[in-house]
Motif scaffolding. Structure first.
Motif, PDB file in Angstrom:
ATOM      1  N   ASP A  10       0.806  -1.217   0.000  1.00  0.00           N
ATOM      2  CA  ASP A  10       0.000   0.000   0.000  1.00  0.00           C
ATOM      3  C   ASP A  10       0.844   1.274   0.000  1.00  0.00           C
ATOM      4  OD1 ASP A  10       0.860   0.266   2.676  1.00  0.00           O
ATOM      5  OD2 ASP A  10      -0.929  -0.734   3.439  1.00  0.00           O
ATOM      6  N   ARG A  11       2.180   1.116   0.053  1.00  0.00           N
ATOM      7  CA  ARG A  11       3.045   2.297   0.060  1.00  0.00           C
ATOM      8  C   ARG A  11       4.382   1.953  -0.588  1.00  0.00           C
ATOM      9  NH1 ARG A  11       4.830   5.520   5.602  1.00  0.00           N
ATOM     10  NH2 ARG A  11       5.995   7.231   4.624  1.00  0.00           N
ATOM     11  N   VAL A  12       4.849   2.826  -1.464  1.00  0.00           N
ATOM     12  CA  VAL A  12       6.148   2.658  -2.123  1.00  0.00           C
ATOM     13  C   VAL A  12       6.960   3.931  -1.898  1.00  0.00           C
ATOM     14  CG1 VAL A  12       7.376   2.319  -4.295  1.00  0.00           C
ATOM     15  CG2 VAL A  12       5.203   1.129  -3.898  1.00  0.00           C
ATOM     16  N   THR A  13       8.177   3.758  -1.385  1.00  0.00           N
ATOM     17  CA  THR A  13       9.089   4.894  -1.227  1.00  0.00           C
ATOM     18  C   THR A  13      10.271   4.697  -2.168  1.00  0.00           C
ATOM     19  OG1 THR A  13       8.476   5.273   1.088  1.00  0.00           O
ATOM     20  CG2 THR A  13      10.580   6.173   0.347  1.00  0.00           C
ATOM     21  N   LEU A  14      10.443   5.658  -3.049  1.00  0.00           N
ATOM     22  CA  LEU A  14      11.521   5.641  -4.031  1.00  0.00           C
ATOM     23  C   LEU A  14      12.579   6.650  -3.593  1.00  0.00           C
ATOM     24  CD1 LEU A  14      12.188   4.386  -6.844  1.00  0.00           C
ATOM     25  CD2 LEU A  14      11.017   6.354  -7.866  1.00  0.00           C
ATOM     26  N   TYR A  15      13.850   6.254  -3.689  1.00  0.00           N
ATOM     27  CA  TYR A  15      14.957   7.112  -3.239  1.00  0.00           C
ATOM     28  C   TYR A  15      15.756   7.611  -4.434  1.00  0.00           C
ATOM     29  CZ  TYR A  15      13.900   5.226   1.380  1.00  0.00           C
ATOM     30  OH  TYR A  15      13.256   4.875   2.550  1.00  0.00           O
ATOM     31  N   ARG A  16      16.073   8.892  -4.420  1.00  0.00           N
ATOM     32  CA  ARG A  16      16.781   9.515  -5.536  1.00  0.00           C
ATOM     33  C   ARG A  16      18.223   9.021  -5.656  1.00  0.00           C
ATOM     34  NH1 ARG A  16      13.956  14.002  -3.137  1.00  0.00           N
ATOM     35  NH2 ARG A  16      12.246  14.691  -4.499  1.00  0.00           N
ATOM     36  N   ALA A  17      18.751   9.118  -6.872  1.00  0.00           N
ATOM     37  CA  ALA A  17      20.173   8.872  -7.138  1.00  0.00           C
ATOM     38  C   ALA A  17      20.719  10.132  -7.808  1.00  0.00           C
ATOM     39  CB  ALA A  17      20.353   7.647  -8.027  1.00  0.00           C
ATOM     40  N   ASP A  23      15.724  10.071 -12.918  1.00  0.00           N
ATOM     41  CA  ASP A  23      14.852  11.059 -12.282  1.00  0.00           C
ATOM     42  C   ASP A  23      13.794  10.318 -11.472  1.00  0.00           C
ATOM     43  OD1 ASP A  23      12.941  12.964 -11.596  1.00  0.00           O
ATOM     44  OD2 ASP A  23      13.119  14.051 -13.491  1.00  0.00           O
ATOM     45  N   ALA A  24      14.012  10.205 -10.158  1.00  0.00           N
ATOM     46  CA  ALA A  24      13.102   9.447  -9.305  1.00  0.00           C
ATOM     47  C   ALA A  24      11.713  10.060  -9.276  1.00  0.00           C
ATOM     48  CB  ALA A  24      13.670   9.358  -7.889  1.00  0.00           C
ATOM     49  N   ASP A  25      11.624  11.375  -9.329  1.00  0.00           N
ATOM     50  CA  ASP A  25      10.320  12.030  -9.291  1.00  0.00           C
ATOM     51  C   ASP A  25       9.500  11.695 -10.539  1.00  0.00           C
ATOM     52  OD1 ASP A  25      10.424  13.984  -6.819  1.00  0.00           O
ATOM     53  OD2 ASP A  25      12.370  14.107  -7.799  1.00  0.00           O
ATOM     54  N   ALA A  26      10.153  11.653 -11.692  1.00  0.00           N
ATOM     55  CA  ALA A  26       9.450  11.301 -12.930  1.00  0.00           C
ATOM     56  C   ALA A  26       9.014   9.833 -12.915  1.00  0.00           C
ATOM     57  CB  ALA A  26      10.345  11.576 -14.139  1.00  0.00           C
ATOM     58  N   ILE A  27       9.849   8.964 -12.353  1.00  0.00           N
ATOM     59  CA  ILE A  27       9.471   7.548 -12.242  1.00  0.00           C
ATOM     60  C   ILE A  27       8.258   7.400 -11.329  1.00  0.00           C
ATOM     61  CG2 ILE A  27      10.218   5.285 -11.403  1.00  0.00           C
ATOM     62  CD1 ILE A  27      13.079   6.080 -12.249  1.00  0.00           C
ATOM     63  N   ALA A  28       8.262   8.113 -10.209  1.00  0.00           N
ATOM     64  CA  ALA A  28       7.134   8.055  -9.277  1.00  0.00           C
ATOM     65  C   ALA A  28       5.857   8.564  -9.934  1.00  0.00           C
ATOM     66  CB  ALA A  28       7.448   8.869  -8.026  1.00  0.00           C
ATOM     67  N   GLU A  29       5.968   9.632 -10.701  1.00  0.00           N
ATOM     68  CA  GLU A  29       4.799  10.199 -11.394  1.00  0.00           C
ATOM     69  C   GLU A  29       4.210   9.177 -12.369  1.00  0.00           C
ATOM     70  OE1 GLU A  29       2.039  13.161 -11.715  1.00  0.00           O
ATOM     71  OE2 GLU A  29       3.790  13.111 -10.387  1.00  0.00           O
ATOM     72  N   TRP A  30       5.070   8.434 -13.044  1.00  0.00           N
ATOM     73  CA  TRP A  30       4.616   7.394 -13.967  1.00  0.00           C
ATOM     74  C   TRP A  30       3.964   6.235 -13.211  1.00  0.00           C
ATOM     75  CZ3 TRP A  30       5.986   2.230 -14.476  1.00  0.00           C
ATOM     76  CH2 TRP A  30       5.602   1.587 -15.661  1.00  0.00           C
ATOM     77  N   LEU A  31       4.496   5.911 -12.048  1.00  0.00           N
ATOM     78  CA  LEU A  31       4.043   4.756 -11.288  1.00  0.00           C
ATOM     79  C   LEU A  31       2.671   4.971 -10.641  1.00  0.00           C
ATOM     80  CD1 LEU A  31       5.296   1.964 -10.593  1.00  0.00           C
ATOM     81  CD2 LEU A  31       6.145   2.983  -8.467  1.00  0.00           C
ATOM     82  N   ARG A  32       2.401   6.180 -10.191  1.00  0.00           N
ATOM     83  CA  ARG A  32       1.202   6.442  -9.371  1.00  0.00           C
ATOM     84  C   ARG A  32      -0.105   5.986 -10.023  1.00  0.00           C
ATOM     85  NH1 ARG A  32       4.249  11.417  -7.976  1.00  0.00           N
ATOM     86  NH2 ARG A  32       5.051  11.081  -5.854  1.00  0.00           N
ATOM     87  N   PRO A  33      -0.376   6.306 -11.292  1.00  0.00           N
ATOM     88  CA  PRO A  33      -1.662   5.873 -11.859  1.00  0.00           C
ATOM     89  C   PRO A  33      -1.718   4.380 -12.210  1.00  0.00           C
ATOM     90  CG  PRO A  33      -0.381   7.039 -13.510  1.00  0.00           C
ATOM     91  CD  PRO A  33       0.379   7.156 -12.225  1.00  0.00           C
ATOM     92  N   ARG A  34      -0.606   3.683 -12.048  1.00  0.00           N
ATOM     93  CA  ARG A  34      -0.552   2.283 -12.465  1.00  0.00           C
ATOM     94  C   ARG A  34      -0.667   1.286 -11.321  1.00  0.00           C
ATOM     95  NH1 ARG A  34       1.918   5.370 -16.137  1.00  0.00           N
ATOM     96  NH2 ARG A  34       1.735   4.739 -18.327  1.00  0.00           N
ATOM     97  N   ILE A  35      -0.467   1.732 -10.091  1.00  0.00           N
ATOM     98  CA  ILE A  35      -0.542   0.815  -8.954  1.00  0.00           C
ATOM     99  C   ILE A  35      -1.467   1.378  -7.880  1.00  0.00           C
ATOM    100  CG2 ILE A  35       1.788  -0.065  -9.408  1.00  0.00           C
ATOM    101  CD1 ILE A  35       2.751   1.560  -6.991  1.00  0.00           C
ATOM    102  N   ASP A  36      -2.006   0.482  -7.093  1.00  0.00           N
ATOM    103  CA  ASP A  36      -2.919   0.869  -6.019  1.00  0.00           C
ATOM    104  C   ASP A  36      -2.128   1.022  -4.730  1.00  0.00           C
ATOM    105  OD1 ASP A  36      -5.182   1.446  -4.590  1.00  0.00           O
ATOM    106  OD2 ASP A  36      -5.791  -0.649  -4.346  1.00  0.00           O
ATOM    107  N   ALA A  37      -1.276   2.048  -4.707  1.00  0.00           N
ATOM    108  CA  ALA A  37      -0.426   2.304  -3.540  1.00  0.00           C
ATOM    109  C   ALA A  37       0.007   3.760  -3.557  1.00  0.00           C
ATOM    110  CB  ALA A  37       0.805   1.394  -3.550  1.00  0.00           C
ATOM    111  N   THR A  38       0.291   4.288  -2.391  1.00  0.00           N
ATOM    112  CA  THR A  38       0.852   5.633  -2.278  1.00  0.00           C
ATOM    113  C   THR A  38       2.322   5.584  -2.677  1.00  0.00           C
ATOM    114  OG1 THR A  38      -0.651   6.175  -0.465  1.00  0.00           O
ATOM    115  CG2 THR A  38       1.326   7.535  -0.700  1.00  0.00           C
ATOM    116  N   VAL A  39       2.739   6.508  -3.529  1.00  0.00           N
ATOM    117  CA  VAL A  39       4.133   6.546  -3.990  1.00  0.00           C
ATOM    118  C   VAL A  39       4.752   7.872  -3.557  1.00  0.00           C
ATOM    119  CG1 VAL A  39       5.694   6.410  -5.954  1.00  0.00           C
ATOM    120  CG2 VAL A  39       3.541   5.110  -5.981  1.00  0.00           C
ATOM    121  N   GLU A  40       5.848   7.796  -2.811  1.00  0.00           N
ATOM    122  CA  GLU A  40       6.554   8.999  -2.374  1.00  0.00           C
ATOM    123  C   GLU A  40       8.020   8.910  -2.785  1.00  0.00           C
ATOM    124  OE1 GLU A  40       7.006   9.496   1.818  1.00  0.00           O
ATOM    125  OE2 GLU A  40       7.419   7.380   2.167  1.00  0.00           O
TER     126      GLU A  40
END
Length: 261
Positions: A10-17, A23-40
């Protein structure tokens, strides 16, 4: 396909490199509409949670020989190198680490209250990680190491899947003449076939699927997809990476039902 036990995520935390093209923020933006979990997104994992023990843990995870299962060199100079590489990631490079050892160590450095499997942590790493192959007695570089936390190696995207043979010949020839690696543009012009190289502008796009694989593994128990046209596929050669991550369709029919936005 490799399968394991499924866990609701229900929660995914992505860490920048920050020292890489990813670009971790762009990956998170892509991921959000595809999974049923909060992405930060958080800052670099090694900056957030480093302590006095972490440099030695990396030193212990160092691969010393591509054909030797034993790892680790904890001499003072090596530990000091790892300290500097954590503080200043621009200094890191040229080392392969046992991905399972790194995964275990980073798991121990994750906040105690966030270690349950429902909260997936995905550090984008500026390190090369590998796993030992019992079948051929050698280390293999990996783009990702699934589990908790799930490691995604940015340099692994360029180095783990094999490039066309001509790439290595051109690289060697250029090194003999100039003493360094040829620019990406030179290799792309001289070598037939499709592949990614360091600082490739397609890095973020390609890594999206590898991050999704980490979620998919915990959520369904399935590691990879056998279909070459699917972002959940894990190819061993660079043209396969381009096909799976940078070409349409994004998913096979089965996984489109799960992840198409």
């Amino acid at each position: 396909m490799t399968t394991g036990a499924a866990t609701p995520v229900d929660r995914v935390t992505l860490y920048r490199a920050p020292t890489t093209e990813a670009d971790a923020d762009a990956i998170a933006e892509w991921l959000r509409p595809r999974i049923d979990a909060t992405v930060e997104v958080r800052d670099r994992f090694l900056s957030c949670y480093a302590d006095d023990d972490l440099p030695e843990a990396f030193a212990e995870a160092r691969v010393l020989d591509p054909y030797d299962r034993e790892t680790g060199n904890t001499m003072l100079g090596i530990v000091r190198y790892e300290e500097r590489a954590i503080e200043d990631p621009e200094r890191a490079g040229g080392v392969i680490y046992d991905g399972l050892q790194v995964q275990e160590s980073l798991g121990q450095h994750t906040p105690q209250s966030e270690r349950d499997l429902a909260h997936l942590h995905v550090p984008l790493l500026d390190r090369v990680v590998g796993t030992w192959g019992d079948h051929d007695g050698r280390w293999h570089k990996r783009v990702n190491v699934l589990g908790q936390p799930a490691l995604v190696s940015v340099p692994g995207l360029y180095e783990a899947p094999a490039k066309p043979e001509q790439y290595y010949k051109e690289q060697q020839k250029h090194a003999m003449l100039s003493g360094d690696a040829p620019p990406r543009e030179v290799l792309e012009n001289e070598v037939e076939g499709e592949f990614l190289v360091a600082e490739d502008p397609r890095t973020t796009e390609a890594l999206r699927g590898y991050v999704l694989q980490a979620h998919h593994y915990l959520a369904t128990g399935e590691a990879f997809c056998d279909e070459e046209c699917c972002r959940l596929h894990n190819p061993h050669r660079q043209p396969g990476v381009v096909e799976a991550q940078l070409r349409d369709p994004e998913f096979c029919e089965t996984h489109a039902d799960l992840y198409a936005p």
